[in-house]
Design a protein around this motif. Structure first.
Motif, mmCIF file in Angstrom:
data_model
loop_
_atom_site.group_PDB
_atom_site.id
_atom_site.type_symbol
_atom_site.label_atom_id
_atom_site.label_comp_id
_atom_site.label_asym_id
_atom_site.label_seq_id
_atom_site.Cartn_x
_atom_site.Cartn_y
_atom_site.Cartn_z
ATOM 1 N N LYS A 299 0.820 -1.216 0.000
ATOM 2 C CA LYS A 299 0.000 0.000 0.000
ATOM 3 C C LYS A 299 0.850 1.261 0.000
ATOM 4 C CE LYS A 299 -4.060 -2.078 0.809
ATOM 5 N NZ LYS A 299 -4.959 -2.261 -0.336
ATOM 6 N N LYS A 300 2.129 1.120 0.335
ATOM 7 C CA LYS A 300 2.951 2.321 0.544
ATOM 8 C C LYS A 300 4.265 2.209 -0.217
ATOM 9 C CE LYS A 300 1.183 3.824 5.058
ATOM 10 N NZ LYS A 300 0.189 2.808 5.389
ATOM 11 N N VAL A 301 4.183 1.849 -1.499
ATOM 12 C CA VAL A 301 5.381 1.670 -2.323
ATOM 13 C C VAL A 301 5.439 2.790 -3.360
ATOM 14 C CG1 VAL A 301 6.589 0.139 -3.922
ATOM 15 C CG2 VAL A 301 5.273 -0.837 -2.015
ATOM 16 N N LEU A 302 6.534 3.571 -3.344
ATOM 17 C CA LEU A 302 6.753 4.599 -4.371
ATOM 18 C C LEU A 302 7.907 4.148 -5.260
ATOM 19 C CD1 LEU A 302 6.607 7.972 -2.331
ATOM 20 C CD2 LEU A 302 4.745 6.757 -3.483
ATOM 21 N N MET A 313 5.229 -6.272 -0.657
ATOM 22 C CA MET A 313 5.637 -5.640 0.591
ATOM 23 C C MET A 313 4.503 -5.679 1.607
ATOM 24 S SD MET A 313 8.646 -4.300 1.015
ATOM 25 C CE MET A 313 9.961 -4.964 -0.001
ATOM 26 N N ASP A 316 1.961 -2.060 5.625
ATOM 27 C CA ASP A 316 2.339 -0.870 6.387
ATOM 28 C C ASP A 316 3.738 -0.364 6.065
ATOM 29 O OD1 ASP A 316 -0.069 -0.875 7.667
ATOM 30 O OD2 ASP A 316 0.638 -2.195 9.268
ATOM 31 N N LYS A 317 4.472 -1.111 5.233
ATOM 32 C CA LYS A 317 5.862 -0.744 4.992
ATOM 33 C C LYS A 317 5.969 0.340 3.928
ATOM 34 C CE LYS A 317 10.213 -1.861 5.675
ATOM 35 N NZ LYS A 317 10.618 -3.238 5.888
ATOM 36 N N VAL A 318 6.656 1.430 4.269
ATOM 37 C CA VAL A 318 6.937 2.464 3.278
ATOM 38 C C VAL A 318 8.185 2.056 2.498
ATOM 39 C CG1 VAL A 318 7.702 4.846 2.932
ATOM 40 C CG2 VAL A 318 5.857 4.351 4.544
ATOM 41 N N VAL A 319 8.072 2.059 1.178
ATOM 42 C CA VAL A 319 9.194 1.659 0.336
ATOM 43 C C VAL A 319 9.399 2.717 -0.743
ATOM 44 C CG1 VAL A 319 10.105 -0.116 -1.209
ATOM 45 C CG2 VAL A 319 8.627 -0.763 0.700
ATOM 46 N N VAL A 320 10.645 3.152 -0.899
ATOM 47 C CA VAL A 320 11.027 3.984 -2.037
ATOM 48 C C VAL A 320 12.026 3.182 -2.856
ATOM 49 C CG1 VAL A 320 12.260 6.059 -2.775
ATOM 50 C CG2 VAL A 320 10.620 6.199 -0.889
ATOM 51 N N MET A 321 11.672 2.920 -4.096
ATOM 52 C CA MET A 321 12.523 2.144 -5.012
ATOM 53 C C MET A 321 12.886 3.021 -6.186
ATOM 54 S SD MET A 321 10.483 -1.429 -5.636
ATOM 55 C CE MET A 321 11.078 -1.393 -7.328
ATOM 56 N N GLN A 322 14.185 3.127 -6.465
ATOM 57 C CA GLN A 322 14.598 3.956 -7.592
ATOM 58 C C GLN A 322 15.619 3.203 -8.426
ATOM 59 O OE1 GLN A 322 17.853 5.470 -7.803
ATOM 60 N NE2 GLN A 322 17.498 6.862 -9.501
ATOM 61 N N GLY B 334 10.342 0.951 9.728
ATOM 62 C CA GLY B 334 9.180 0.856 8.847
ATOM 63 C C GLY B 334 9.350 1.456 7.473
ATOM 64 N N LEU B 336 11.842 1.461 3.885
ATOM 65 C CA LEU B 336 12.925 0.868 3.092
ATOM 66 C C LEU B 336 13.217 1.779 1.914
ATOM 67 C CD1 LEU B 336 14.752 -1.562 2.189
ATOM 68 C CD2 LEU B 336 12.732 -2.448 1.002
ATOM 69 N N ILE B 338 15.635 1.936 -1.553
ATOM 70 C CA ILE B 338 16.588 1.330 -2.485
ATOM 71 C C ILE B 338 16.783 2.363 -3.588
ATOM 72 C CG2 ILE B 338 17.113 -0.642 -3.978
ATOM 73 C CD1 ILE B 338 14.770 -2.145 -2.595
ATOM 74 N N CYS B 339 18.016 2.899 -3.729
ATOM 75 C CA CYS B 339 18.231 3.837 -4.838
ATOM 76 C C CYS B 339 19.689 3.847 -5.235
ATOM 77 C CB CYS B 339 17.721 5.241 -4.495
ATOM 78 S SG CYS B 339 18.808 6.264 -3.539
ATOM 79 N N PHE B 358 2.137 9.565 2.634
ATOM 80 C CA PHE B 358 1.900 8.677 3.779
ATOM 81 C C PHE B 358 1.973 9.378 5.136
ATOM 82 C CE2 PHE B 358 4.291 6.052 0.535
ATOM 83 C CZ PHE B 358 3.139 5.616 -0.098
#
Lengths: 363, 363
Positions: A299-302, A313, A316-322, B334, B336, B338-339, B358
């Motif tokens: 729900k919290k993946v950017l 994921m 509740d986990k915030v994820v930033v993937m680049q 809480g 993550l 990755i960049c 969020f």
């Protein structure tokens, strides 16, 4: 709904390829792998409830999964959970279930299916199974389902069918020429181009009469073992009897032990959006994608400048993937996996390494 | 240990570039960013305890960080925590601390330093500070520390020194020609090649007499404000007085307000393994690497075919990383991230996006 119709759902697999979502204590069939709110075994059970009475559906699994089966399928009773004391491949599993069903209804017609496959077109599936069960009721045949291949997949067994011989009642049900093992890519390409081959989906339909007669003919040593328990099935004596015979029962698949040898095997050529969900890559093809072709559960993946990734994921986990293209990014219960999709066959090795380094808790 | 020596540690920064390790409620100075068991402010405090009596060390910070300062530095008393009611850059912060110290010891010699920098060669650092404090005691000068540059870094300000004019007592302490802002890469290269430029480390030493006279001359409007509070510092009246004057106090750095203008500025050219730890990339250069040149903090991280990554993982988290070159992989509380290392300047944008999507909890 036909009260002679029974279903056996095979749910004993351990599914290491979906690690870290699948774990020894929660294999693939017990996971909501599509992220849509129900697990694969729940989806499978709900499909077959449209065909058989709920009390006619049996779940064959290992004793360690009894609690999770009861939790995920609260409608079924304890006696519908068939617990194998050891893993002996599909033939003993089916023989065991057959004898339990026979005690309840010797006129049963049975569909046997894995618990952890995906069916996208449910209505087509129901139609195929209903028609197939009708055919199995009225014919002494062992009916299997063959999926029209969409690509030269080397992860499946193939069934060559005889396109000249189909049933008068259903022109999608053919005689079988040969079952083949997983092919090389070159052979798989030939199979697909020829138009004569179907993927073996591992879904079977037969009357108890037909499958018992096949066991007697092709696997009498297995049949003899289970026959000794007649009168004990569905009683307090069943468990210790089964424990005893599983120790000596041979390990053999229904395909190798019976389907490849019997001459009354037929295949129902069908197309209902099937996948055995064997790998993260196969799941990627089936899931919905965002505008960058990423298949994301969470729900919290950017994502930024990332494409063709499959991501699972916790919600509740915030994820930033680049800057990730073609990666698997999965977190579950204290374990994070980041690996290239093209190298997913290495996951078994990672699981083994994690077990050695950090213990059973994480595998 | 000289009881006239005082230290002011500036710890009000919010350090968004180390997100998700640094967070609004736990900025960089309060993090064990090297994974060696102590936070940056603890390391800074412990270094200065070798130079000043512990009770002479003041921490200037924001009120929201009072509890974390007390938790991480249990030796200091409440009155050593100088709380700024607003962020007004370094000059007001220093003026405030000066007046508090003056009430305790008008003969104080003060070293001012950031809380969140890294010093790899502690013994060299101690030697430089001790000698510098001696010079500041005996000379009416404003002494700053200049780091011999190892590369044309565009993230630092530079100080041009006059190599012909050094102190008779210490031939590493030079007159300053000019302070410069962060340069372009071309100019930074020229600076480094010329041999006349040093990085501005933001560490200052002076007697109270010298710094008060500089404030009176170059920032009288700031000095006048704080002077009104004489008699209130270190009393119950301090807090409300400070709240009042911070509302009207100008926002200005000590570099721009005083150091660039005063004619008694000197620079101590030193080399003690310094970094302002401005980015994950700068941290990567300083941390220990494994055989694949990955800098990993985390007890349960397995890497395969991965190189030049910087990884910070909670110690209980199992991580399998495959096929990642030159990435930042960080998890904290809480979140993550990755960049790619080369795109780390985008982290501010990610933080802003996460806040919008969020909420404040994750930034």
């Amino acid at each position: 709904m036909n009260s002679n119709y029974f279903c056996v759902i095979m749910a004993g697999g351990i599914g290491a390829r979906f690690w870290p979502m699948s774990r020894t204590n929660t294999p693939k069939q017990f996971i909501d792998i599509l992220g849509d709110g129900s697990t694969l075994i729940q989806k499978t059970f709900n499909r077959f409830r449209r065909i058989c009475p709920a009390e006619n559906i049996f779940i064959v699994t290992n004793g360690i999964y009894k609690d999770i089966v009861k939790e995920q399928l609260p409608e079924i009773s304890d006696e519908q959970i068939v617990m194998e004391p050891a893993r002996r491949n599909t033939a003993p599993c089916i023989a065991y279930a057959n004898y339990k069903i026979k005690e309840k209804n010797p006129n049963a017609v049975v569909v046997v299916a894995p618990s952890d496959h995906l069916i996208l077109k449910e209505d087509v599936f129901i139609d195929v199974i209903e028609k197939g069960m009708g055919t199995a009721s009225n014919n002494d045949c062992l009916l299997t389902i063959g999926i029209k291949p969409s690509e030269p997949n080397t992860g499946y067994g193939y069934i060559q069918f005889n396109e000249d011989i189909c049933l008068p009642e259903n022109n999608s049900i053919y005689d079988v020429k040969v079952f083949t093992e997983k092919p090389t890519i070159e052979i798989a390409k030939e199979f697909v181009e020829s138009g004569e081959f179907l993927w073996n989906a591992g879904i079977f339909m037969w009357s108890l009469k037909s499958i018992f007669s096949a066991f007697e003919k092709f696997l009498p040593e297995v049949d003899d073992l289970f026959k000794q328990g007649e009168g004990l099935y569905n009683t307090a004596g069943e468990e210790s009897f089964i424990k005893q015979i599983y120790q000596v029962c041979k390990n053999i698949s229904i395909d190798y032990g019976i389907m490849e040898k019997a001459d009354n095997v037929k295949v129902y050529a069908a197309d209902f959006g099937w996948s055995d969900l064997g790998t993260w890559g196969s799941l990627f093809h089936l899931r919905e994608k965002d505008e960058d072709n990423n298949a994301i559960v969470g729900k919290k993946v950017l994502t930024y400048n990332s494409h063709n990734c499959i991501v699972n994921m916790p919600k509740d986990k915030v994820v930033v993937m680049q800057g990730l293209d073609d990666y698997i990014v999965v977190e579950n219960d204290g374990v994070l996996l980041i690996c290239k999709k093209e190298d997913e066959q290495m996951i078994r090795q990672y699981v083994a390494d994690v077990q050695v380094e950090f213990g059973n808790k994480f595998v």
